[in-house]
Scaffold this motif. Structure first.
Motif, PDB file in Angstrom:
ATOM      1  N   VAL A 236       0.837  -1.200   0.000  1.00 59.08           N
ATOM      2  CA  VAL A 236       0.000   0.000   0.000  1.00 59.08           C
ATOM      3  C   VAL A 236       0.875   1.254   0.000  1.00 59.08           C
ATOM      4  CG1 VAL A 236      -1.776   1.292   1.237  1.00 59.08           C
ATOM      5  CG2 VAL A 236      -1.888  -1.198   1.173  1.00 59.08           C
ATOM      6  N   TYR A 237       1.926   1.226   0.799  1.00 59.93           N
ATOM      7  CA  TYR A 237       2.868   2.357   0.862  1.00 59.93           C
ATOM      8  C   TYR A 237       3.488   2.592  -0.515  1.00 59.93           C
ATOM      9  CZ  TYR A 237       6.691   5.270   2.662  1.00 59.93           C
ATOM     10  OH  TYR A 237       7.569   6.305   2.901  1.00 59.93           O
ATOM     11  N   LEU A 238       3.816   1.496  -1.208  1.00 57.68           N
ATOM     12  CA  LEU A 238       4.406   1.588  -2.538  1.00 57.68           C
ATOM     13  C   LEU A 238       3.448   2.261  -3.512  1.00 57.68           C
ATOM     14  CD1 LEU A 238       7.114   0.527  -3.736  1.00 57.68           C
ATOM     15  CD2 LEU A 238       5.827  -1.408  -4.620  1.00 57.68           C
ATOM     16  N   TYR A 239       2.162   1.894  -3.444  1.00 59.27           N
ATOM     17  CA  TYR A 239       1.167   2.500  -4.330  1.00 59.27           C
ATOM     18  C   TYR A 239       1.046   4.005  -4.069  1.00 59.27           C
ATOM     19  CZ  TYR A 239      -0.292  -2.399  -4.865  1.00 59.27           C
ATOM     20  OH  TYR A 239      -0.319  -3.740  -5.103  1.00 59.27           O
ATOM     21  N   MET A 240       1.072   4.380  -2.786  1.00 51.33           N
ATOM     22  CA  MET A 240       0.892   5.785  -2.425  1.00 51.33           C
ATOM     23  C   MET A 240       2.093   6.639  -2.824  1.00 51.33           C
ATOM     24  SD  MET A 240      -0.929   5.312   1.302  1.00 51.33           S
ATOM     25  CE  MET A 240      -1.199   7.069   1.557  1.00 51.33           C
ATOM     26  N   THR A 241       3.296   6.101  -2.666  1.00 49.89           N
ATOM     27  CA  THR A 241       4.490   6.892  -2.992  1.00 49.89           C
ATOM     28  C   THR A 241       4.637   7.117  -4.489  1.00 49.89           C
ATOM     29  OG1 THR A 241       5.827   4.853  -2.966  1.00 49.89           O
ATOM     30  CG2 THR A 241       5.793   6.173  -0.957  1.00 49.89           C
ATOM     31  N   ALA A 242       4.000   6.279  -5.301  1.00 49.12           N
ATOM     32  CA  ALA A 242       4.133   6.398  -6.761  1.00 49.12           C
ATOM     33  C   ALA A 242       3.728   7.778  -7.259  1.00 49.12           C
ATOM     34  CB  ALA A 242       3.297   5.323  -7.443  1.00 49.12           C
ATOM     35  N   ALA A 272      10.339  -1.957 -13.413  1.00 43.62           N
ATOM     36  CA  ALA A 272      10.423  -2.074 -14.870  1.00 43.62           C
ATOM     37  C   ALA A 272       9.635  -0.949 -15.534  1.00 43.62           C
ATOM     38  CB  ALA A 272       9.881  -3.435 -15.317  1.00 43.62           C
ATOM     39  N   GLY A 273       8.420  -0.704 -15.022  1.00 42.49           N
ATOM     40  CA  GLY A 273       7.600   0.380 -15.563  1.00 42.49           C
ATOM     41  C   GLY A 273       8.272   1.728 -15.436  1.00 42.49           C
ATOM     42  N   TYR A 274       8.921   1.950 -14.286  1.00 46.48           N
ATOM     43  CA  TYR A 274       9.632   3.226 -14.070  1.00 46.48           C
ATOM     44  C   TYR A 274      10.749   3.386 -15.098  1.00 46.48           C
ATOM     45  CZ  TYR A 274      12.637   6.761 -11.967  1.00 46.48           C
ATOM     46  OH  TYR A 274      13.417   7.881 -11.766  1.00 46.48           O
ATOM     47  N   ASN A 275      11.544   2.346 -15.294  1.00 47.78           N
ATOM     48  CA  ASN A 275      12.677   2.434 -16.223  1.00 47.78           C
ATOM     49  C   ASN A 275      12.210   2.591 -17.658  1.00 47.78           C
ATOM     50  OD1 ASN A 275      14.999   2.328 -14.533  1.00 47.78           O
ATOM     51  ND2 ASN A 275      14.620   0.168 -14.158  1.00 47.78           N
ATOM     52  N   ILE A 276      11.105   1.939 -18.012  1.00 44.43           N
ATOM     53  CA  ILE A 276      10.561   2.084 -19.373  1.00 44.43           C
ATOM     54  C   ILE A 276      10.078   3.513 -19.603  1.00 44.43           C
ATOM     55  CG2 ILE A 276       8.689   1.385 -20.914  1.00 44.43           C
ATOM     56  CD1 ILE A 276       8.880  -1.415 -19.558  1.00 44.43           C
ATOM     57  N   ALA A 277       9.352   4.055 -18.618  1.00 44.31           N
ATOM     58  CA  ALA A 277       8.793   5.411 -18.752  1.00 44.31           C
ATOM     59  C   ALA A 277       9.880   6.467 -18.841  1.00 44.31           C
ATOM     60  CB  ALA A 277       7.869   5.705 -17.571  1.00 44.31           C
ATOM     61  N   LEU A 286      16.087   0.099 -20.613  1.00 45.11           N
ATOM     62  CA  LEU A 286      15.179  -0.944 -21.080  1.00 45.11           C
ATOM     63  C   LEU A 286      15.744  -2.328 -20.759  1.00 45.11           C
ATOM     64  CD1 LEU A 286      14.106   0.583 -24.512  1.00 45.11           C
ATOM     65  CD2 LEU A 286      12.807   0.558 -22.381  1.00 45.11           C
ATOM     66  N   ASP A 287      17.075  -2.450 -20.809  1.00 37.05           N
ATOM     67  CA  ASP A 287      17.713  -3.709 -20.414  1.00 37.05           C
ATOM     68  C   ASP A 287      17.409  -4.030 -18.945  1.00 37.05           C
ATOM     69  OD1 ASP A 287      18.826  -4.106 -22.913  1.00 37.05           O
ATOM     70  OD2 ASP A 287      20.762  -3.215 -22.398  1.00 37.05           O
ATOM     71  N   LYS A 288      17.491  -3.000 -18.111  1.00 36.27           N
ATOM     72  CA  LYS A 288      17.189  -3.184 -16.686  1.00 36.27           C
ATOM     73  C   LYS A 288      15.737  -3.629 -16.504  1.00 36.27           C
ATOM     74  CE  LYS A 288      20.465   0.289 -14.941  1.00 36.27           C
ATOM     75  NZ  LYS A 288      20.579   1.611 -14.268  1.00 36.27           N
ATOM     76  N   ALA A 289      14.844  -3.007 -17.301  1.00 36.48           N
ATOM     77  CA  ALA A 289      13.430  -3.373 -17.224  1.00 36.48           C
ATOM     78  C   ALA A 289      13.231  -4.827 -17.638  1.00 36.48           C
ATOM     79  CB  ALA A 289      12.597  -2.446 -18.112  1.00 36.48           C
ATOM     80  N   ILE A 313       2.492  -4.517 -19.608  1.00 36.52           N
ATOM     81  CA  ILE A 313       3.622  -3.583 -19.667  1.00 36.52           C
ATOM     82  C   ILE A 313       4.060  -3.374 -21.117  1.00 36.52           C
ATOM     83  CG2 ILE A 313       6.084  -3.375 -19.116  1.00 36.52           C
ATOM     84  CD1 ILE A 313       5.385  -4.597 -16.347  1.00 36.52           C
ATOM     85  N   MET A 314       4.129  -4.442 -21.891  1.00 33.69           N
ATOM     86  CA  MET A 314       4.530  -4.316 -23.308  1.00 33.69           C
ATOM     87  C   MET A 314       3.479  -3.549 -24.112  1.00 33.69           C
ATOM     88  SD  MET A 314       6.278  -7.977 -24.216  1.00 33.69           S
ATOM     89  CE  MET A 314       7.812  -8.485 -23.430  1.00 33.69           C
TER      90      MET A 314
END
Length: 569
Positions: A236-242, A272-277, A286-289, A313-314
């Motif tokens: 939940v904390y992760l969702y809120m900090t996004a 992965a989503g963060y690195n792609i964005a 993208l390799d990291k993702a 994600i793709m």
């Protein structure tokens, strides 16, 4: 006489020595766990200095909250002079002035105190260990004078020992060399003989929760906050900090989540989503993702969920229309993944994504088939029926078929209609217009207006005017187009439409006045000449009408030929 005088002095010293507490052997080693703290403000100027101590060899530590209030960063200085940064705050309590945090230790482990598991008895011996950079057994000794309860199961201590300067937040020890208290700034006038300590168990109980992001006490500290210890709370904390943390800080939270919960796939998907964005063409990100997606699939207990998440994600990656597609991250790969998920477990949410991917590929027939499956499931909603309606519309289906799906969409919206669902009604209004149902469209426009409390723009008034005009509700049409002009007075299209409504109700002179102004603003506005000519023709001013018709023709109006044929032979 001298011998007689010396003897009493010796006796006094012996008596005093027998009353003093012997310093335990463990003191010298235990003092190595005590450190000094320096905190800095937002301008990187020194804010406060104080004490703290380690309670675990991996860098978990305690101190006073006051020391950290307003701090943007902090460092600790160990007894052997090593400097280490405070990494994360793990909990705090401003009422009892305590804080728990983790230090980014620069060695495998640090000296740490063992936390006592029993409560010291009143009148039992105790020692307070100060910070020191020298090998020393110097410390304050005394006795526990009183034990009181706080926060239900925890304890607060009154100690019979002096509270010297710069000894706030030093550890208070029992005879076994275990820490049971953390010394506090005395509010008593008698700090020479009395001091106080809050129980270390209470300090250790401070922790982060899903709601800690909004905690007023923690907000005063600029140092990064740690994750909750419980996995569900951490999620939940992760969702809120996004949405509430800057990108780099959010990435650190993701990194920490993955370290703390390595078998939870959500951390990998989100990183992965963060690195792609944020890649912007940088293939290393993208390799990291890609590595994160592989690891997520590896640790996933339900492979169907992993196939679905990777497909999602793709799909999102391709929606951003990258200049160069990374490896095989295509719509086809996304579709293959989601279909593997469906093979394992045909969940409607998987089928919904299948439809979305097919829609993006412009395979509208395939998308419609997927959406119809979803609409026949318990996942059916206004959104799923809307997707089906728009797909049918793009397939050039009968407008009535499209409308039937939009009716199902609106039927599933809450009543009374809320602003969140109002766009569906607005969409249906336009579909009613396409199906030559202007009166139904007008009702939809009115329902939308009510749902959004009248917070509409000029375009809305223009569209509603069109519905009113086709419904032959001319006064409503006049009122709405006037409102559109009021909101956007420089838009000549609205003024021209205003003339059209006046023309329809036989107010030819008013229409001509409006069109004169339009032509004055834009002498090359062909439609304005044609409309003005038509008004003049209705007033039997045929010669003047023909002049306007010819001018419209000269300016490229494609709709004036019939009028020229009728009035200007």
């Amino acid at each position: 006489m001298k011998r007689i005088l010396i003897l009493p002095l010796v006796l006094v010293c012996l008596i005093q020595g027998s009353m003093a507490q012997v310093t335990p052997k463990w003191v010298e080693k235990a003092k190595r766990a005590v450190f000094s703290i320096v905190t800095y403000d937002k301008n990187d100027k020194m804010l406060n200095t104080g004490n703290g101590f380690f309670v675990s060899e991996d860098g978990l530590a305690l101190s006073d909250y006051t020391l950290f209030k307003g701090a943007q960063r902090a460092v600790i200085i160990t007894s052997d002079g090593k400097e280490m940064p405070v990494n994360v705050i793990l909990g705090a309590n401003d009422m009892y002035d305590i804080i728990k945090f983790r230090v980014a230790i620069t060695e495998k482990k640090v000296p740490a105190l063992t936390v006592a598991t029993t409560i010291p008895a009143v009148e039992s011996a105790t020692w307070m260990l100060p910070y020191s950079t020298q090998k020393s057994i110097a410390c304050e000794s005394g006795k526990v004078k009183d034990v009181s309860k706080i926060a239900g199961e925890y304890h607060y201590y009154k100690l019979g020992m002096p509270m010297k300067d710069k000894m706030v937040s030093c550890p208070v020890m029992n005879p076994e060399g275990q820490v049971f208290g953390i010394s506090q700034k005395s509010s008593s006038a008698d700090s020479v003989n009395t001091c106080y300590a809050v129980g270390v168990a209470f300090a250790m109980s401070q922790k982060m929760s899903a709601l800690s992001l909004g905690d007023a006490t923690l907000k005063t500290i600029g140092i990064r906050k740690g994750l909750p210890e419980e996995e569900e709370q951490a999620l939940v904390y992760l969702y809120m900090t996004a949405t509430q943390l800057p990108g780099e800080e959010y990435l650190k939270v993701l990194d920490e989540f993955i370290i703390q919960f390595p078998n939870n796939t959500e951390g990998y998907y989100r990183r992965a989503g963060y690195n792609i964005a944020n890649a912007k063409g940088d293939e290393t990100m993208l390799d990291k993702a890609a590595v994160d997606l592989e690891q997520a699939f590896k640790v996933a207990q339900k492979k169907e969920d992993a196939y679905y998440s990777i497909a999602k994600i793709m799909y999102a990656y391709q929606l951003e229309k990258p200049e160069k597609t990374y490896k095989d991250w295509t719509y086809d790969t996304a579709l293959s993944n989601v279909r593997k998920a469906i093979e394992i477990d045909p969940q409607p949410v998987y089928t919904q994504l299948e439809g979305d991917i097919l829609f993006a590929k412009q395979d509208y027939a395939g998308a419609l088939a997927s959406y119809e499956k979803v609409n026949a499931s318990n996942l059916a909603s206004p959104a799923t029926y809307f997707n089906a309606a728009k797909t049918k519309e793009l397939m050039k289906a009968d407008p009535k078929e499209v409308l039937a799906l939009m009716d199902s969409c609106v039927t599933r919206c809450p009543k009374p209609l809320t602003a969140d669902y109002a766009p569906y009604v607005l969409e249906r209004a336009q579909m009613n217009m396409n199906a030559e149902e202007p009166r139904k469209a007008l009702l939809d426009y009115d329902e939308y207006f009510k749902a959004v409390n009248g917070n509409v723009n000029d375009v809305f008034y223009y569209y509603r005017e069109q519905a009113a005009l086709k419904s032959r509700q001319y006064q409503r049409a006049l009122d709405d187009i006037a409102k559109a002009i009021e909101l956007s007075p420089k838009d000549l299209n609205y003024q021209t439409e205003h003339a059209v409504v006046n023309l329809r109700v036989g107010r030819y002179d008013e229409a001509i006045q409006i069109l004169d102004k339009v032509i004055n603003e834009d002498p090359k506005y062909a439609e304005a000449y044609r409309l003005r000519g038509l008004c003049k023709a209705q007033l039997k001013k045929t010669d003047d009408a023909c002049i306007d018709f010819k001018k419209a023709k000269e300016l490229g109006d494609q709709n004036v030929d019939t009028l020229l044929e009728k009035y200007c032979k």
